[in-house]
Design a protein around this motif. Structure first.
Motif, short mmCIF file in Angstrom:
data_model
loop_
_atom_site.label_atom_id
_atom_site.label_comp_id
_atom_site.label_asym_id
_atom_site.label_seq_id
_atom_site.Cartn_x
_atom_site.Cartn_y
_atom_site.Cartn_z
N LEU A 106 0.83 -1.20 0.00
CA LEU A 106 0.00 0.00 0.00
C LEU A 106 0.86 1.26 0.00
O LEU A 106 0.53 2.26 -0.66
N THR B 5 -2.66 5.22 -2.87
CA THR B 5 -3.09 4.54 -1.64
C THR B 5 -2.34 5.09 -0.43
O THR B 5 -2.89 5.13 0.68
N MET C 51 -4.15 8.21 0.42
CA MET C 51 -5.53 7.96 0.82
C MET C 51 -5.64 7.31 2.21
O MET C 51 -6.53 7.66 3.00
N PHE C 52 -4.74 6.40 2.51
CA PHE C 52 -4.93 5.56 3.71
C PHE C 52 -3.84 5.70 4.78
O PHE C 52 -3.84 4.93 5.75
N PHE D 218 -0.86 3.97 9.37
CA PHE D 218 -1.90 3.35 8.54
C PHE D 218 -3.27 3.54 9.20
O PHE D 218 -3.49 3.14 10.35
N ASP D 219 -4.19 4.17 8.47
CA ASP D 219 -5.56 4.36 8.94
C ASP D 219 -6.36 3.12 8.53
O ASP D 219 -7.08 3.12 7.52
N LYS D 220 -6.24 2.07 9.33
CA LYS D 220 -6.86 0.80 8.93
C LYS D 220 -8.38 0.87 8.95
O LYS D 220 -9.06 0.19 8.17
N LYS E 48 -10.28 3.42 8.09
CA LYS E 48 -10.69 4.04 6.82
C LYS E 48 -10.53 3.05 5.67
O LYS E 48 -11.40 2.94 4.81
N PHE E 49 -9.41 2.31 5.71
CA PHE E 49 -9.15 1.34 4.65
C PHE E 49 -10.21 0.24 4.65
O PHE E 49 -10.74 -0.14 3.60
N PHE F 153 -13.44 1.34 3.27
CA PHE F 153 -13.33 1.40 1.81
C PHE F 153 -13.50 0.02 1.18
O PHE F 153 -14.26 -0.16 0.23
#
Length: 648
Positions: free
Chosen positions: A54, A60, A63-64, A74-76, A78-79, A82
């Protein structure tokens, strides 16, 4: 409007972009398609290679990931939101391919490997597994071990027991507490009604590592009228494997280190079950596969070969600590010992060997003459006057060899006998009577006939009723004889008509043993057949047993729904369910009431199906951890019963 369209295009482009990126990770691709649950699993685990993938892509990464100084976080959440979007991928609830076969540890299907495991859809799930005919009509709930850990934990928590009775030769009595031995272990025989997966998890605290033998005769899953596992979904075969895996894994924890697991199966699931058990117990702990002829006449409904036998897998918990017992000789075998001398009864076995490896070129030291004096009936290995020479030559004039060496013959002359026949003199060995024999892998004989000692036996008890395919009494008796000791606990969590208890009590009566049984059964015939059979057996014995049930909650509503005969009954039941039942998180009762007219227009069967789906299957029974919750109404008597069982 154009701004909205542009935003939708950007979203679509991002979706495709992420799909293309994730395709680079082979772990996420099955048959060319991405697996949503596997993507979420790696994200939750913060898998190193996955995170690096990622981060390698600017879109990515932007975005994440959040930039905090020089660190990327890492914004898990949010991921995952998605990925969970239905526009991204259709819902998927299993990480395993929609294909059954052998895979290596990397999850790749293989044809030849030393270490293999079985893969199938829903392998990574837990199946509660209702067994009634109505349960078979609904889609089963597969709780995913990775994606639904809270649901799994709650589902498998120890349950509350209720409706306890002590039953002896004088009938049923008020429960008076569990009997215990000097170690504090429960010494009562137990018959428990309820879902066997939940019972097994409830037994763990008190019986882990204490059961010497687990014998089960599970539903075989055949494509015939004999199928007692006919789930109405396209994963019938996989459903069965998940059902078995869940139960065998927890059952293993109950075995003693020198204990055994024995499971009956026919040809339909033979190979898959074998690989599954190899995976759970270890291939090195498989000690035998037994074939038993239970239907000598063969089944008339078989399309090709007339099926006449069943199979039994036997596994040790630890083969280095395992020891099996011998079987007793049956009456038919004892009749073969028709001769007798001053030492014992015996039968005669030819000293001459037969077979492809029984020739002088293969065993030269075993080819020699034996000399015999017919007048004085004397045997010698040296040539003497008046003695005739006997060589191990068959009627076909082919040279063979003796079973024994010269030294062994000289040491056992009293066990050698010579008889004259039309073709000359033959040398025999006295095979002396033994009361026991080493078990073979092929069992046959009238004692294993499922009709005579299964179905007809139940008829004698006047208990046949709705029960079909009971196991032969002497088959289970021999299994218990071989794989347990006189003080063992024997568990059968697919108890059926109660043959295991019957066989155990018979064996205890014969050898003075003190074996104890734990039987589990979910179907209602446990009360009309299983319990009644054991009651009849203990009428002339000192034994007794304790009957228990898992305390129902949503299961109570399941039964009420199934029993309803009118829509009016279901309407009243829905009102009660809204107040007392645990409804699925997917169900909005207000929305259901808003659309009451649509619900009324449905058929009775469709109404039942919808109400069953509205129930949270995690709350079929009451958890022990909630025994003091007034909402469940657990009586003081039942609280005492459960604290005695769980030692609290």
């Amino acid at each position: 409007m154009r701004g909205v369209e542009k935003s939708m295009d950007n979203t679509k482009n991002l979706l495709n972009h992420v799909k293309d990126l994730l395709q680079k990770d082979e772990r996420l691709v099955v048959n060319g398609e991405l697996m949503k649950n596997k993507i979420i699993e790696l994200a939750l685990k913060l898998d190193k290679d996955f995170i690096e993938l990622l981060l390698s892509d600017p879109r990515t990464k932007e975005m994440f990931f959040l930039s905090v100084g020089e660190v990327m976080i890492f914004d898990k959440d949010k991921f995952i939101r998605f990925i969970a979007n239905k526009q991204f991928l259709p819902d998927s609830y299993t990480a395993f391919k929609n294909k059954i076969g052998l895979i290596d540890e990397k999850g790749e299907f293989i044809s030849e490997k030393k270490d293999v495991v079985l893969s199938w859809p829903y392998k990574d799930c837990v199946l509660e597994g209702g067994m009634t005919k109505e349960d078979q009509k609904r889609d089963e709930i597969f709780w995913n071990e990775t994606l639904a850990p809270d649901e799994i934990s709650r589902l498998l928590e120890p349950k509350v027991f209720t409706n306890a009775k002590r039953i002896d030769k004088d009938g049923e009595h008020k429960f008076d507490g569990f009997g215990t031995d000097e170690k504090g272990d429960i010494k009562d025989n137990l018959l428990i009604k309820g879902n066997n997966l939940l019972i097994l998890h409830s037994l763990k605290k008190r019986f882990a590592g204490k059961v010497k033998l687990i014998y089960i005769d599970p539903p075989y899953n055949p494509d015939s009228a004999a199928n007692t596992f006919s789930y109405n979904n396209r994963f019938n075969h996989s459903t069965w494997l998940t059902f078995m895996k869940n139960r065998i894994e927890v059952a293993k924890t109950l075995l003693t280190l020198d204990g055994f697991f024995c499971i009956a199966i026919d040809h339909n699931e033979l190979f898959y079950l074998g690989v599954l058990c190899d995976e759970i117990f270890g291939r090195e702990n498989r000690i035998g596969i037994i074939a038993v002829e239970t239907n000598p006449g063969g089944r008339s409904d078989s399309l090709f070969f007339a099926t006449s036998h069943e199979n039994f897998f036997v596994y040790a918990r630890d083969i280095t600590k395992a020891k099996i017992n011998n079987l007793k000789m049956d009456e038919q075998e004892l009749k073969q010992y028709k001769y007798e001398d001053e030492i014992s009864r015996y039968k005669l076995v030819p000293l001459r060997r037969t077979g492809s490896n029984s020739t002088p070129d293969k065993r030269p030291n075993l080819y020699f003459p034996i000399f015999y004096d017919p007048k004085n009936k004397q045997i010698s290995l040296e040539k003497k006057s008046g003695y005739i020479e006997i060589l191990p030559i068959g009627a076909d004039s082919i040279k063979r060899v003796w079973r024994w060496s010269k030294e062994k013959i000289l040491s056992n002359l009293n066990d050698i006998e010579v008889k004259e026949s039309k073709s000359g003199y033959m040398v025999f060995v006295k095979d002396r009577l033994r009361l026991e024999k080493k078990p073979k892998t092929l069992w046959h004989g009238s004692r294993y006939d499922a009709s005579s000692y299964g179905t007809k036996l139940l008829q004698k008890f006047k208990l046949k009723g709705e029960f079909s395919y009971p196991k032969p009494l002497y088959l289970i008796k021999d299994i218990i004889q071989i794989l347990s000791d006189k003080e063992s606990i024997v568990l059968d969590f697919t108890a059926g008509s109660g043959t295991t208890a019957h066989a155990l009590l018979e064996l205890n009566k014969e050898d003075g043993g003190n074996r104890r049984f734990i039987l589990c059964e979910q179907m209602d015939y446990v009360e009309t057949i299983t319990k009644e059979r054991i009651k009849k057996l203990i009428k002339d014995r000192e034994n007794d047993f304790v009957y228990l049930e898992l305390m129902k909650w949503n299961e109570h509503f399941v039964e009420k729904i199934q029993q309803a005969t009118t829509k009016e009954e279901l309407a009243k039941l829905w009102e009660t369910m809204k107040e007392k039942a645990f409804l699925s998180s997917k169900v909005d009762s207000k929305e259901v009431d808003k659309n009451a007219k649509d619900f009324e227009d449905l058929s009775l069967e469709d109404q039942k199906r919808l109400l069953l789906e509205a129930l949270d299957k995690n709350h079929l029974y009451v958890n022990y951890s909630e025994i003091d919750d007034e909402a469940y109404g657990v009586s003081e008597e039942d609280k005492k019963l459960n604290r005695g069982f769980y030692e609290e």
